[in-house]
Design an enzyme around this catalytic site. Sequence first.
Site, mmCIF file in Angstrom:
data_model
loop_
_atom_site.group_PDB
_atom_site.id
_atom_site.type_symbol
_atom_site.label_atom_id
_atom_site.label_comp_id
_atom_site.label_asym_id
_atom_site.label_seq_id
_atom_site.Cartn_x
_atom_site.Cartn_y
_atom_site.Cartn_z
ATOM 1 N N ASP A 100 84.166 -108.236 -29.389
ATOM 2 C CA ASP A 100 85.379 -109.024 -29.247
ATOM 3 C C ASP A 100 86.418 -108.524 -28.150
ATOM 4 O O ASP A 100 87.409 -108.919 -28.589
ATOM 5 C CB ASP A 100 86.264 -108.456 -30.817
ATOM 6 C CG ASP A 100 85.202 -108.560 -31.790
ATOM 7 O OD1 ASP A 100 84.930 -109.550 -32.275
ATOM 8 O OD2 ASP A 100 85.356 -107.748 -32.822
ATOM 9 N N GLU A 101 85.793 -108.587 -27.291
ATOM 10 C CA GLU A 101 86.738 -108.381 -25.842
ATOM 11 C C GLU A 101 87.088 -109.737 -25.433
ATOM 12 O O GLU A 101 88.157 -109.489 -24.217
ATOM 13 C CB GLU A 101 85.634 -107.594 -25.023
ATOM 14 C CG GLU A 101 85.235 -106.384 -25.110
ATOM 15 C CD GLU A 101 83.769 -106.375 -25.705
ATOM 16 O OE1 GLU A 101 83.316 -107.469 -26.157
ATOM 17 O OE2 GLU A 101 83.196 -105.277 -26.034
ATOM 18 N N GLY A 102 86.564 -110.906 -25.617
ATOM 19 C CA GLY A 102 87.092 -112.026 -25.118
ATOM 20 C C GLY A 102 86.042 -112.574 -24.145
ATOM 21 O O GLY A 102 86.235 -113.428 -23.448
ATOM 22 N N LYS A 103 84.734 -112.097 -24.453
ATOM 23 C CA LYS A 103 83.731 -112.771 -23.635
ATOM 24 C C LYS A 103 83.569 -114.281 -23.751
ATOM 25 O O LYS A 103 83.146 -115.029 -22.805
ATOM 26 C CB LYS A 103 82.304 -112.146 -24.247
ATOM 27 C CG LYS A 103 82.161 -110.550 -23.952
ATOM 28 C CD LYS A 103 80.958 -110.305 -24.388
ATOM 29 C CE LYS A 103 80.540 -110.088 -25.850
ATOM 30 N NZ LYS A 103 81.520 -109.316 -26.891
ATOM 31 N N ALA A 146 77.517 -112.576 -33.839
ATOM 32 C CA ALA A 146 78.568 -112.892 -32.726
ATOM 33 C C ALA A 146 79.451 -113.920 -33.235
ATOM 34 O O ALA A 146 79.050 -114.846 -33.998
ATOM 35 C CB ALA A 146 77.838 -113.038 -31.795
ATOM 36 N N GLY A 147 80.600 -113.798 -32.733
ATOM 37 C CA GLY A 147 81.348 -115.311 -32.976
ATOM 38 C C GLY A 147 82.212 -115.231 -31.727
ATOM 39 O O GLY A 147 83.237 -114.551 -31.464
ATOM 40 N N HIS A 148 81.722 -116.207 -30.790
ATOM 41 C CA HIS A 148 82.585 -116.142 -29.588
ATOM 42 C C HIS A 148 83.534 -117.713 -29.504
ATOM 43 O O HIS A 148 82.995 -118.771 -29.840
ATOM 44 C CB HIS A 148 81.358 -116.560 -28.483
ATOM 45 C CG HIS A 148 80.477 -115.346 -28.196
ATOM 46 N ND1 HIS A 148 79.160 -115.345 -27.841
ATOM 47 C CD2 HIS A 148 80.923 -113.982 -28.568
ATOM 48 C CE1 HIS A 148 78.805 -114.145 -27.739
ATOM 49 N NE2 HIS A 148 79.838 -113.142 -28.061
ATOM 50 N N GLN A 190 78.347 -108.685 -28.790
ATOM 51 C CA GLN A 190 78.651 -107.462 -29.132
ATOM 52 C C GLN A 190 79.230 -106.756 -27.899
ATOM 53 O O GLN A 190 79.478 -107.458 -27.029
ATOM 54 C CB GLN A 190 77.694 -106.763 -30.125
ATOM 55 C CG GLN A 190 77.353 -107.342 -31.335
ATOM 56 C CD GLN A 190 76.576 -108.518 -31.265
ATOM 57 O OE1 GLN A 190 75.418 -108.195 -30.713
ATOM 58 N NE2 GLN A 190 76.695 -109.506 -31.991
ATOM 59 N N THR A 230 75.337 -102.054 -33.771
ATOM 60 C CA THR A 230 74.507 -103.163 -34.273
ATOM 61 C C THR A 230 72.900 -102.757 -33.829
ATOM 62 O O THR A 230 72.572 -101.867 -33.330
ATOM 63 C CB THR A 230 74.986 -104.470 -33.399
ATOM 64 O OG1 THR A 230 74.225 -105.620 -34.273
ATOM 65 C CG2 THR A 230 74.678 -104.757 -31.927
ATOM 66 N N ARG A 239 90.864 -106.143 -37.430
ATOM 67 C CA ARG A 239 90.293 -105.140 -36.578
ATOM 68 C C ARG A 239 90.986 -103.846 -36.521
ATOM 69 O O ARG A 239 92.396 -103.970 -36.597
ATOM 70 C CB ARG A 239 89.975 -105.714 -35.002
ATOM 71 C CG ARG A 239 89.129 -106.933 -35.276
ATOM 72 C CD ARG A 239 88.902 -107.807 -33.900
ATOM 73 N NE ARG A 239 88.046 -108.794 -34.046
ATOM 74 C CZ ARG A 239 88.223 -109.931 -33.171
ATOM 75 N NH1 ARG A 239 89.444 -110.223 -32.493
ATOM 76 N NH2 ARG A 239 87.517 -111.090 -33.488
#
Length: 430
Positions: free
Chosen positions: A14-17, A40-42, A220, A235, A303
């Site tokens: 969740d870093e903002g990738k 993942a959820g981008h 991740q 994970t 989070r």
Amino acid sequence: MKKDLVILGAQWGDEGKGKVVDLLSAEFDAVVRYQGGSNAGHTVIVGGEKFVLHLLPTGILHQHTIGIVAQGMVVDLELLVDEIEGLEKRGLSVWERIFVSDRVHLVMPYHKVLDSLFERKGKIGTTLRGIGPSYMFKYGRKGIRVCDLEDKDRTYKLMKENLEFVQDLCEKVYCENHSLDLDDMFERTMESYKSIKERVVDTTRWLLKFEGRVLFEGAQGTMLDIDMGTYPYVTSSNASALGLSNGTGLPPKYFSQSDFWAVSKAYTTRVGEGPFPTELTDETGLMLRERGGEYGATTGRPRRCGWLDLVALKHAVEVNGLDGIILTKLDVLDQFKEIKVCVAYEEDGKVFESFPAGLTTLSKVKPVYKSFRGWLKDTRGAKSPSELPENALSYVQFIQDYLGVPVVMLSTGPEREEYFWLCQPAWKEV
Ligand code: IMP
């Protein structure tokens, strides 16, 4: 010389990738996802429109790119087809630009059943997307791969055996029944396969022949890596650079000319259980969550939030051999009078400057903080270092001095255009 780029998560995901990969993909010809699955959820925001991608590489949102779903992923075929069709409905042509590895393992409904059951005993806080059990079946040599679907009889037999095994486990260990129907599961899988079949290739060979520039998109984060993360609260794939070769089938040598960058927030978050030395459970933690909109893109879970952990980040720099850091969400810190960063851990007078492997140690260590004066000014949307307050610049400078690698880019908001470079990227000179 062709320069490829690897973008990884430096923290607990969740870093903002998503946003970063999306904006960098403009310069690349192919984008590759190679580990994990729909856990993942981008998230990407383009022109005010929000896209959340779970299985497709984020770079697919650029119409000139080829997207690769490489062999190290575990894929829920029905979800993949839905994701592609969802984008097609929104006016993006995806079908003719996507390739799926014939070696990809499937996530089956019984993996999700097991994910839920395993969570009842020894909670990890998974996304319940069947990821861990799917990798268990893969490494236990019970998995079903996309290439297997060509042989219907064999697929049916494999599914039957697996379902019986899961049924036994449910009944005998968990005293439960599941409601999965073999024929229904088989039909649905074959139906999804029919849609995707034309796009299935040997993606390793495809990549070896491809002459364009490739962006490899990690999912991740390093601290969730099965080997280098906070095991067992991780994970089930190699989310660090370790996963590149087995995830793509490309030899390690292939990546020797690539740049390796990782994305980090200006603070730290994690979802699910597990050690988090800089976690703040007080008002400051809540303020980080609210200002940062820290709710999961896949599960909606709030989070856990805390100050930036440079011990963990240094671990990511070393494990991944990073060439640079991309720092996101600095603006979330805009209203804090005091900002802290963790520069070491301490337990009973013992100081740790590198990230310990042991769970017991990690649960006991206390962060040693360095304090910074906040800047109390709006930095959202800043387009150059000169638009940043002095205190914000000192904060970024300290991070790069501590890590020994440059902060190459600052992302200053969720929109594609909200970022600026702090140093000229090497691949731009190619
Ligand atoms: P799983 O990947 O669903 O098995 O979950 C294992 C751990 O990884 C849990 O703590 C999840 O919250 C975490 N996790 C998995 N995917 C992501 C992600 O994309 N972002 C952040 N955390 C994740």
